[in-house]
Design an enzyme around this catalytic site. Structure first.
Site: not given
Length: 353
Positions: A10, A15, A100, A124, A197
């Site tokens: 999460m 998404d 990542c 997502g 990222c």
């Protein structure tokens, strides 16, 4: 019969939120896991982790599912950010999102999820997985051509893909936002995350200067004519137009300037005028450290499509098999092929590696 458990990464974005909702609809036992992966400058203006966590918490409350929290900042700094800095210092332009995914989202996250009892993990990402009867996983593009993220996932192994689900890979972004709004998620219209990222959007030059030494040098034309100064080769990338600070030169027109090369030994930045300058284009490239998603490299030369940056359209090419290096010959010259970036191969919708 007990439902299989899925741990969803999460992010606080729309998404991953919709991914969790879809999995609950499909009958899985769903838990969320929020990862904190950066804490060097935890200020509201630069780091959105606190707000992202609050958004993830709201979604999990709406879906009545547990939310776990883990801090991988140390692992991110050692395995992703250190590589990121080394590449820039060497004059290359890295893509940290690719590393990542392999090292954080689908290694440390995956292992932590297993400790939480996960049968599956989900994110997502806009991508899909096709599974053969023998268990081989094929990585496919997401159905939304404007959001497909297979480019960033091409380093994943069979061991990483096998327990992974991409619930929104079959959807387009507008439908995802609509589902989020229907589910009562506060983040249904939240702006998509961009930038590095887990680090986010930055004044990139200023950010890099915190970690890398600045070594000013000359900015010169391909003919060697000095036209300005650069602040350090690490801060520039091939094809760059903005931020060069070239203007008002005698005998020069208003045609934009672009970075076309770097002279690392002489500490010179090579610039030229015109978006179609010949030095901006390449007929081929040499690639190393090739990773094949299915684990099986082609036995001979082959024809496919490829792209050297995320937003690029797939380009026809021929891949010539070498022992440790691979020659990629393009059907048409490609602009700003940049050392340090990934060249990713495709056959129709399948990402080969």
């Amino acid at each position: 019969m007990t439902a299989q458990r899925v741990i969803v990464g999460m992010s606080g974005g729309v998404d991953s939120s919709v991914a969790a909702a879809l999995l609950i609809e499909q009958g899985f036992e769903v838990h969320g896991l929020f990862m904190k992966n950066w804490e060097d400058d935890d200020t509201p203006s630069e780091c959105t982790a606190h707000q992202d966590r609050m958004d993830a918490k709201q979604v999990c409350q709406e879906l009545e599912m547990p939310l776990h929290f883990v801090n991988f900042s140390k692992e991110y700094k050692e395995q992703v950010f250190s590589y990121f800095l080394r590449e820039y210092e060497a004059g290359r332009t890295p893509n940290p999102d690719v590393l990542c995914n392999r090292e954080i989202k689908f290694y440390h996250f995956l292992n932590y999820a297993k400790r939480l009892g996960a049968d599956w993990v989900a994110t997502g990402h806009y991508a899909r997985i096709r599974r053969d009867e023998d268990g081989t996983c094929h990585l496919l593009k997401g159905l939304d051509p404007n959001k497909d993220q297979s480019y960033f996932l091409h380093l994943l192994s069979q061991e990483q893909l096998n327990p992974t689900l991409f619930p929104v890979g079959e959807l387009i972004k507008d439908d995802v936002r609509q589902l989020a709004e229907e589910n009562g998620f506060d983040n249904f219209d939240k702006k998509d995350s961009t930038g590095v990222c887990f680090i986010g959007e930055r004044d990139f030059k200023e950010f890099l200067a915190r970690y890398l030494p600045t070594q000013r040098g000359d900015m010169v034309t391909p003919e060697g004519i000095k036209v300005g100064h650069h602040d350090g080769l690490s801060f520039y990338t091939l094809g760059q137009r903005k931020g060069l600070g070239i203007g008002g030169l005698k005998d020069s027109d208003d045609t934009p300037w672009y970075v076309v090369d770097k002279d690392l030994q002489g500490n010179r930045l090579i610039v030229a005028q015109g978006h179609d300058h010949p030095l901006l284009f390449s007929d081929s490239l040499t690639a190393s450290n090739i990773h094949w998603v299915t684990g099986s490299p082609p036995a001979k030369d082959f024809v496919c499509k490829a792209k050297t940056r995320y937003r690029q359209q797939d380009q026809a090419c021929r891949v010539v098999v070498k022992e440790s290096m691979w020659q990629v010959e393009f059907a048409e010259p490609q602009k700003a092929v940049t050392p340090g970036q990934s060249v990713v191969f495709y056959q129709e919708d399948e990402c080969l590696g």
